[in-house]
Design a protein around this motif. Structure first.
Motif, PDB file in Angstrom:
ATOM      1  N   GLY A  96       2.545   2.312  -2.181  1.00  0.00           N
ATOM      2  CA  GLY A  96       2.458   2.905  -3.515  1.00  0.00           C
ATOM      3  C   GLY A  96       1.656   4.198  -3.538  1.00  0.00           C
ATOM      4  N   LYS A  97       0.704   4.348  -2.592  1.00  0.00           N
ATOM      5  CA  LYS A  97      -0.137   5.550  -2.595  1.00  0.00           C
ATOM      6  C   LYS A  97       0.682   6.806  -2.310  1.00  0.00           C
ATOM      7  N   TYR A  98       1.822   6.663  -1.633  1.00  0.00           N
ATOM      8  CA  TYR A  98       2.692   7.822  -1.417  1.00  0.00           C
ATOM      9  C   TYR A  98       3.543   8.086  -2.660  1.00  0.00           C
ATOM     10  N   ILE A  99       3.885   7.018  -3.357  1.00  0.00           N
ATOM     11  CA  ILE A  99       4.766   7.157  -4.517  1.00  0.00           C
ATOM     12  C   ILE A  99       4.047   7.824  -5.689  1.00  0.00           C
ATOM     13  N   VAL A 100       2.765   7.501  -5.861  1.00  0.00           N
ATOM     14  CA  VAL A 100       2.059   8.034  -7.040  1.00  0.00           C
ATOM     15  C   VAL A 100       1.502   9.438  -6.816  1.00  0.00           C
ATOM     16  N   ARG A 101       1.589   9.930  -5.595  1.00  0.00           N
ATOM     17  CA  ARG A 101       1.073  11.285  -5.325  1.00  0.00           C
ATOM     18  C   ARG A 101       2.225  12.280  -5.247  1.00  0.00           C
ATOM     19  N   PRO A 102       1.959  13.540  -5.592  1.00  0.00           N
ATOM     20  CA  PRO A 102       3.033  14.533  -5.507  1.00  0.00           C
ATOM     21  C   PRO A 102       3.317  14.969  -4.072  1.00  0.00           C
ATOM     22  N   LEU A 103       3.919  14.086  -3.308  1.00  0.00           N
ATOM     23  CA  LEU A 103       4.312  14.420  -1.940  1.00  0.00           C
ATOM     24  C   LEU A 103       5.550  13.625  -1.558  1.00  0.00           C
ATOM     25  N   ARG A 104       6.249  14.088  -0.515  1.00  0.00           N
ATOM     26  CA  ARG A 104       7.455  13.406  -0.049  1.00  0.00           C
ATOM     27  C   ARG A 104       7.076  12.535   1.148  1.00  0.00           C
ATOM     28  N   PHE A 159      11.150  -1.749  -3.729  1.00  0.00           N
ATOM     29  CA  PHE A 159       9.722  -1.892  -3.469  1.00  0.00           C
ATOM     30  C   PHE A 159       9.040  -2.632  -4.622  1.00  0.00           C
ATOM     31  N   GLN A 162       0.807  -1.217   0.000  1.00  0.00           N
ATOM     32  CA  GLN A 162       0.000   0.000   0.000  1.00  0.00           C
ATOM     33  C   GLN A 162       0.847   1.277   0.000  1.00  0.00           C
ATOM     34  N   VAL A 203      14.055   2.340  -2.049  1.00  0.00           N
ATOM     35  CA  VAL A 203      12.710   2.414  -2.631  1.00  0.00           C
ATOM     36  C   VAL A 203      12.657   1.644  -3.958  1.00  0.00           C
ATOM     37  N   GLY A 233       5.653  -3.498  -4.369  1.00  0.00           N
ATOM     38  CA  GLY A 233       4.203  -3.265  -4.342  1.00  0.00           C
ATOM     39  C   GLY A 233       3.429  -4.555  -4.251  1.00  0.00           C
TER      40      GLY A 233
END
Lengths: 264, 326
Positions: free
Chosen positions: A91-99, A259, A89, A256, A261
């Motif tokens: 992955g939800k941080y990876i696909v969003r524009p955030l660190r 990972f 899960q 990373v 996923g």
């Protein structure tokens, strides 16, 4: 930075959805202090001092240390990140524009502020109960310095827990390491007993670790005891913070890529 | 510019293999046997802006791995991909704002909070202007009929309602490419249909490029103009869905009921499903349909007659069993 403020905000909302958990923690901390009072009462029956502390200063230290120790909530986030890495899960941080690191920091600080608000009441209640024995430093400079060192210490702990969660990319399961870490840090940070109760050489060795400054040093300062040069304490924590930030960034970049996923 | 440009994309997973039983567990503590599995192999394709592509294949075929590589979640072992000119293995914020990923079995909503709180968080994460955010929330919640559920805790929503919220969340920032992995899994027929309708509508109205995996052929048939079949990490078909069915739909099913007992002894080759004096239900090869029907109509008192394509599931099973076909 507004996105990270919103992350802090939604973390608050999420915590407030389960107020019972936070209040149960506060009540548990009351029981813990009561048990500590009973234990130290027995220990001080036959002696005036333990590790340079008399009963009153020991209780003062314990109430403050117990309060400070609860403020860092990043251990729970470390477990959360590890689970998310393991079950895919993350992955939800990876696909969003955030660190992810700033996400981790935002959530941690948000939780700390919330826990501070709830626990300050319990701590103040205990300070009133032990009013006669509660010997907090009257020097405002001690308060400021304690706050600074504590904040640097807490930031280090948050980054340290973030770093451990990054290791999950490589080792997948670090539950054992996390349990060991929690127990060890509670001990070496002085959250259980003041480190001065140990032989001087052991205390000296502990002072070389960053954990010394996360609870023991600021709690001692607030209890009116100076356990080392303030400048050295701040310098040490700046060094440890820089180190953990750099190491975390390097290892995140490296790990990373491992990972997979899994599970999605 | 192509929306998606994929060139010989390959992903090899390395995993530890452990022998069975307690002995195997102890042995694995000291000696780990690492095996490699190629999940996606030399996969190439191009997709234009606004294309809707269905990705089908059996479990473990490599569909999800392909989506994970194209969305930047995992890195390819070799090969390259460009999504609107961005390399997903070096994901920048600009790239992330172009895409959206929905994994049917993994929620991106905050479980303990109403969906609107997750939407508000994404408004900040994607730096959406307030009016655009409000407009999109209103548009998609109306499309799905979930306006009244925006303030309900996510954990109290049904699976179908939750998936609709996931889709709304994924669409709020107007992505150019939407990666959907099993978005209708476990949903009832009505919810599946609503999701299919929404996908078709956003494709028409917003020109969103969609890469969709699903085990429900109805999803693919209704939503996608193009289909890619994947098996063992290889692309074995790439073309129109109807062309796929034409190629593999070798049989038709005929169902006939008779006014009187069928006196005819069938002289054609058939796969019988039911054969009673008053009802015949059988499969015949497509080229035999015309002569078989003529024989029946000329020799029997037909009450009703139904001609159907072969079950899609059977067709797909056949396709998976075949090597590269296109």
């Amino acid at each position: 930075m507004r996105k990270y403020a919103e992350i802090a905000g939604i973390t608050w909302k999420s915590m407030m959805a389960y107020r019972y958990d936070v209040f149960a923690g506060a009540i548990f901390s009351i029981c813990k202090i009561l048990l500590a009072w009973l234990m130290w009462r027995v220990i001080f029956l036959n002696r005036e001092q333990v590790g340079g502390y008399d009963f009153a200063s020991m209780m003062t230290y314990y109430i403050i240390a117990s309060f400070l120790g609860r403020l860092d909530q990043s251990n729970g986030l470390n477990w959360q990140f590890c689970n998310e890495i393991r079950n895919g899960q993350f992955g939800k941080y990876i696909v969003r524009p955030l660190r992810p690191v700033l996400y981790f920091l935002s959530c941690s600080y948000s939780k700390s502020v919330y826990v501070f608000g709830v626990n300050i009441i319990a701590t103040a209640a205990w300070a009133l109960i032990f009013f006669k024995q509660f010997r907090i430093s009257p020097d405002i400079a001690d308060w400021c310095l304690a706050a600074l060192v504590f904040l640097l210490g807490m930031n280090f702990m948050i980054m340290f827990n973030y770093f451990l969660s990054i290791l999950c990319f490589r080792f997948i399961n670090i539950d054992g390491l996390n349990i060991l870490k929690s127990n060890l840090i509670e001990f070496v940070s002085g959250a259980l007993v003041p480190l001065s109760v140990f032989p001087a050489a052991v205390t000296k060795a502990f002072s070389l670790l960053p954990f010394y400054y996360t609870v023991y040093y600021p709690a001692s300062l607030l209890a009116g005891r100076n356990e080392g040069s303030p400048l050295a304490a701040v310098a040490a924590m700046l060094f440890w913070n820089t180190l953990i930030i750099v190491v975390s960034a390097l290892y995140y970049k490296k790990y990373v890529r491992k990972f997979e996923g899994a599970g999605i | 510019m192509n929306a998606l440009q994929v060139d010989r994309l390959t992903r090899v997973y390395r995993s530890a293999e452990k022998e069975e039983g307690l002995k195997g567990t102890f042995k694995a503590l000291f000696h780990k046997k690492v095996i490699e599995k190629t999940a996606v192999s030399d996969f190439s394709f191009e997709a234009g802006e606004g294309e809707m592509i269905g990705l089908i294949g059996p479990n473990g075929a490599g569909k999800t791995t392909l989506i994970k590589m194209l969305s930047g979640i995992i890195h390819p072992t070799s090969g390259s991909a460009l999504v609107y000119g961005f390399d997903p293995s070096r994901p920048s914020d600009s790239f992330k704002k172009k895409i959206s990923v929905v994994m049917g079995q993994k929620s991106q909503l905050w479980w303990d909070l109403p969906a609107i709180d997750s939407f508000l968080l994404d408004r900040e994460i994607y730096e959406l202007p307030e009016d655009r955010f409000r407009k999109n929330v209103a548009l998609y919640s109306e499309m799905f009929g979930v306006e009244d559920l925006l303030k309900t805790q996510v954990r109290q929503l049904s699976l179908g309602e939750r998936m609709k919220m996931e889709l709304i969340l994924s669409l709020l920032h107007d992505p150019a490419v939407l990666f959907l992995d099993e978005p209708t899994i476990g949903l009832d027929a009505i919810a599946q249909k609503q999701i299919r309708q929404l996908l078709s509508r956003i494709n028409v109205e917003k020109k969103v490029t969609v890469l969709l995996t699903s085990h429900y052929m109805e999803d693919i048939r209704h939503v996608c103009s193009r289909v890619m079949v994947v098996n063992h990490g290889l692309k074995i078909f790439d073309g129109a869905f109807d062309a796929l069915l034409d190629r593999f739909n070798e049989y038709k099913t005929i169902s006939v009921t008779f006014e009187n007992e069928a006196g005819l002894e069938p002289d054609f080759e058939a796969g019988w499903i039911q054969r009673d004096p008053y009802k015949w239900h059988f499969k015949v090869r497509r080229e035999q349909v015309r002569p078989v029907l003529q024989t029946i109509l000329n020799n029997c008192d037909v009450d009703d007659l139904k001609l159907e394509d072969e079950d899609i599931g059977d067709v797909i099973e056949k396709i998976y069993g075949v090597g590269a076909v296109s």
